[in-house]
Scaffold this motif. Structure first.
Motif, PDB file in Angstrom:
ATOM      1  N   SER A  40       4.706   8.292   1.042  1.00 42.21           N
ATOM      2  CA  SER A  40       4.845   7.894  -0.392  1.00 42.21           C
ATOM      3  C   SER A  40       4.669   6.273  -0.602  1.00 42.21           C
ATOM      4  O   SER A  40       4.738   5.387   0.272  1.00 42.21           O
ATOM      5  N   GLN A  84       8.378  -0.980   5.732  1.00 44.54           N
ATOM      6  CA  GLN A  84       7.530  -1.154   4.265  1.00 44.54           C
ATOM      7  C   GLN A  84       6.699  -2.983   4.677  1.00 44.54           C
ATOM      8  O   GLN A  84       5.761  -3.135   4.054  1.00 44.54           O
ATOM      9  N   ASN A  86       3.575  10.763  -4.038  1.00 47.32           N
ATOM     10  CA  ASN A  86       3.880  11.428  -2.901  1.00 47.32           C
ATOM     11  C   ASN A  86       2.871  12.076  -2.306  1.00 47.32           C
ATOM     12  O   ASN A  86       2.286  13.084  -3.140  1.00 47.32           O
ATOM     13  N   GLU A  96      11.370  17.199   3.204  1.00 47.64           N
ATOM     14  CA  GLU A  96      11.410  16.286   2.227  1.00 47.64           C
ATOM     15  C   GLU A  96      11.592  16.746   0.916  1.00 47.64           C
ATOM     16  O   GLU A  96      12.230  16.035  -0.121  1.00 47.64           O
ATOM     17  N   ASN A 149      14.672  16.544  -1.485  1.00 47.61           N
ATOM     18  CA  ASN A 149      14.993  15.028  -1.942  1.00 47.61           C
ATOM     19  C   ASN A 149      14.265  14.538  -2.979  1.00 47.61           C
ATOM     20  O   ASN A 149      14.888  13.855  -3.857  1.00 47.61           O
ATOM     21  N   LEU A 157      10.738  11.219   2.966  1.00 48.25           N
ATOM     22  CA  LEU A 157      11.795  10.085   2.392  1.00 48.25           C
ATOM     23  C   LEU A 157      13.200  10.888   2.383  1.00 48.25           C
ATOM     24  O   LEU A 157      13.401  12.155   1.884  1.00 48.25           O
ATOM     25  N   THR A 158      14.110  10.365   2.949  1.00 49.30           N
ATOM     26  CA  THR A 158      15.548  10.825   2.971  1.00 49.30           C
ATOM     27  C   THR A 158      16.282  10.162   2.119  1.00 49.30           C
ATOM     28  O   THR A 158      15.888   9.292   1.251  1.00 49.30           O
ATOM     29  N   TYR A 200       5.806   3.899   2.637  1.00 50.80           N
ATOM     30  CA  TYR A 200       6.535   4.645   3.527  1.00 50.80           C
ATOM     31  C   TYR A 200       5.812   6.018   4.040  1.00 50.80           C
ATOM     32  O   TYR A 200       5.633   6.580   3.195  1.00 50.80           O
ATOM     33  N   LEU A 203      16.876   6.449   2.168  1.00 51.81           N
ATOM     34  CA  LEU A 203      15.586   5.621   2.146  1.00 51.81           C
ATOM     35  C   LEU A 203      15.354   5.903   0.344  1.00 51.81           C
ATOM     36  O   LEU A 203      15.115   4.512  -0.074  1.00 51.81           O
ATOM     37  N   ILE A 204      15.488   6.785  -0.191  1.00 52.70           N
ATOM     38  CA  ILE A 204      15.295   6.780  -1.771  1.00 52.70           C
ATOM     39  C   ILE A 204      16.272   5.942  -2.370  1.00 52.70           C
ATOM     40  O   ILE A 204      15.787   4.944  -3.242  1.00 52.70           O
ATOM     41  N   GLU A 206      15.492   2.178  -0.554  1.00 51.87           N
ATOM     42  CA  GLU A 206      14.162   1.293  -0.782  1.00 51.87           C
ATOM     43  C   GLU A 206      13.552   1.766  -2.202  1.00 51.87           C
ATOM     44  O   GLU A 206      12.574   0.924  -2.378  1.00 51.87           O
ATOM     45  N   ILE A 207      13.857   2.778  -2.706  1.00 52.42           N
ATOM     46  CA  ILE A 207      13.094   3.310  -3.895  1.00 52.42           C
ATOM     47  C   ILE A 207      13.979   2.765  -5.224  1.00 52.42           C
ATOM     48  O   ILE A 207      13.673   1.902  -6.058  1.00 52.42           O
TER      49      ILE A 207
END
Lengths: 131, 172
Positions: B141, B32, B69, B81, B84, B158-159, B154, B162-163, B166-167
């Motif tokens: 995303s 990011q 997304n 993805e 997820n 999104l794994t 990203y 990561l979710i 980071e989110i």
């Protein structure tokens, strides 16, 4: 014509049709503008197949970028403005030719400097031989 | 003088090795931070939606956190993805799909097969929003704050990690 020749000609024709595999891409009506657009395509890198410009690349992103460049040309934006727009979003890597900015001074000047260094060394060596 | 000249190529080579060594072993910049889109606003042009008659504009997405997304039926990694995203459920987060370069029938077919986690889906057939957002592929995303600013970007699938990191960590 003999049958094998016809067969191969048909095969060649069918293979050539694969070049229209991408969805239809409208070009500009004005041929001068379209030529201008094509020239600009060659200066912009495809971010998916990074060795190609968006002129050659057959990726979806390249097609969308070509559409965008055409739109911006009809809107009256200059080449520099269009490039600035893309650099703002993708970075300098989007340009096929790196710009001459502080970040790339060594990239552009490096070879010249090395050449000068090499010449200097050769001169020094030859001067030593004579003494 | 000759000795200095002899050592010069070796010194230059050594200097280059040190420089390369330092740069190559430096910790990688998190994705990011590499993105040029952080802090930028969403595109200003309105855009067609997949299954709604009215076009959508960036102002419609204000007032809440939005996860944009980019996906497509031709995007193989998107199927990896997708579970997820189906599992993602946060009261403060709205999921908006950006369907890229898909025929509507293919997009809807894909969503029927894999599930539809999106509150709404943008239909970006010629990549107008995609190029404006600096997208290089799918899936990709963006997390957008309620005032319409991109706060995370990203490129890739999104794994769950990561979710989580980071989110969800950026939501109230």
């Amino acid at each position: 014509m003999r049958l094998p020749s016809i067969f191969f000609m048909l095969l060649a024709f069918l293979f050539s049709l694969s070049s229209v595999a991408l969805t239809f891409e409208p070009t500009l009506d004005d041929p001068a503008q379209e030529a201008h657009a094509n020239a600009l395509f060659r200066e912009i890198r495809c971010m998916v197949c990074t060795a190609e410009s968006i002129h050659e690349s057959k990726t979806e992103l390249a097609q969308d970028m070509r559409t965008l460049v055409r739109t911006k040309i009809t809107e009256g934006l200059s080449d520099q403005a269009i490039k600035d727009y893309l650099v703002e979003r993708y970075g300098y890597e989007i340009l096929m030719s790196p710009p001459f900015v502080p970040l790339t001074y060594m990239l552009w000047l490096g070879p010249v400097l090395l050449l000068l260094l090499g010449i200097t060394l050769i001169l020094l060596f030859s001067r030593n031989r004579r003494t | 003088m000759q000795r200095i000249v002899l050592f010069l190529p070796f010194s230059v080579a050594l200097l280059l090795m040190v420089m390369f060594g330092v740069r190559l072993t430096a910790p990688e910049t998190p994705p990011q931070q590499q993105s040029r889109m952080i802090g930028k606003s969403l595109p200003t042009q309105s855009i067609e939606q997949l299954n709604e008659a009215e076009p959508l504009s960036a102002s419609d997405l204000k007032g809440r956190y939005v996860l944009l997304n980019v996906f497509a039926s031709w995007c193989a990694v998107c199927t990896l993805e997708h579970p997820n995203l189906m599992a993602l459920n946060h009261p403060e987060l709205s999921l908006v799909g950006v369907n890229w370069k898909d025929k509507k029938v293919n997009a809807n077919g894909w969503l029927t097969r894999h599930g539809n986690p999106y509150d709404t889906v943008i239909w970006d057939y010629d990549g107008r929003w995609v190029v404006e957002l600096g997208v290089t592929g799918a899936p990709e995303s963006f997390l957008v704050s309620p005032d319409g600013t991109i706060i995370y970007h990203y490129a890739g699938a999104l794994t769950p990690q990561l979710i989580e990191h980071e989110i969800l960590s950026r939501l109230p």
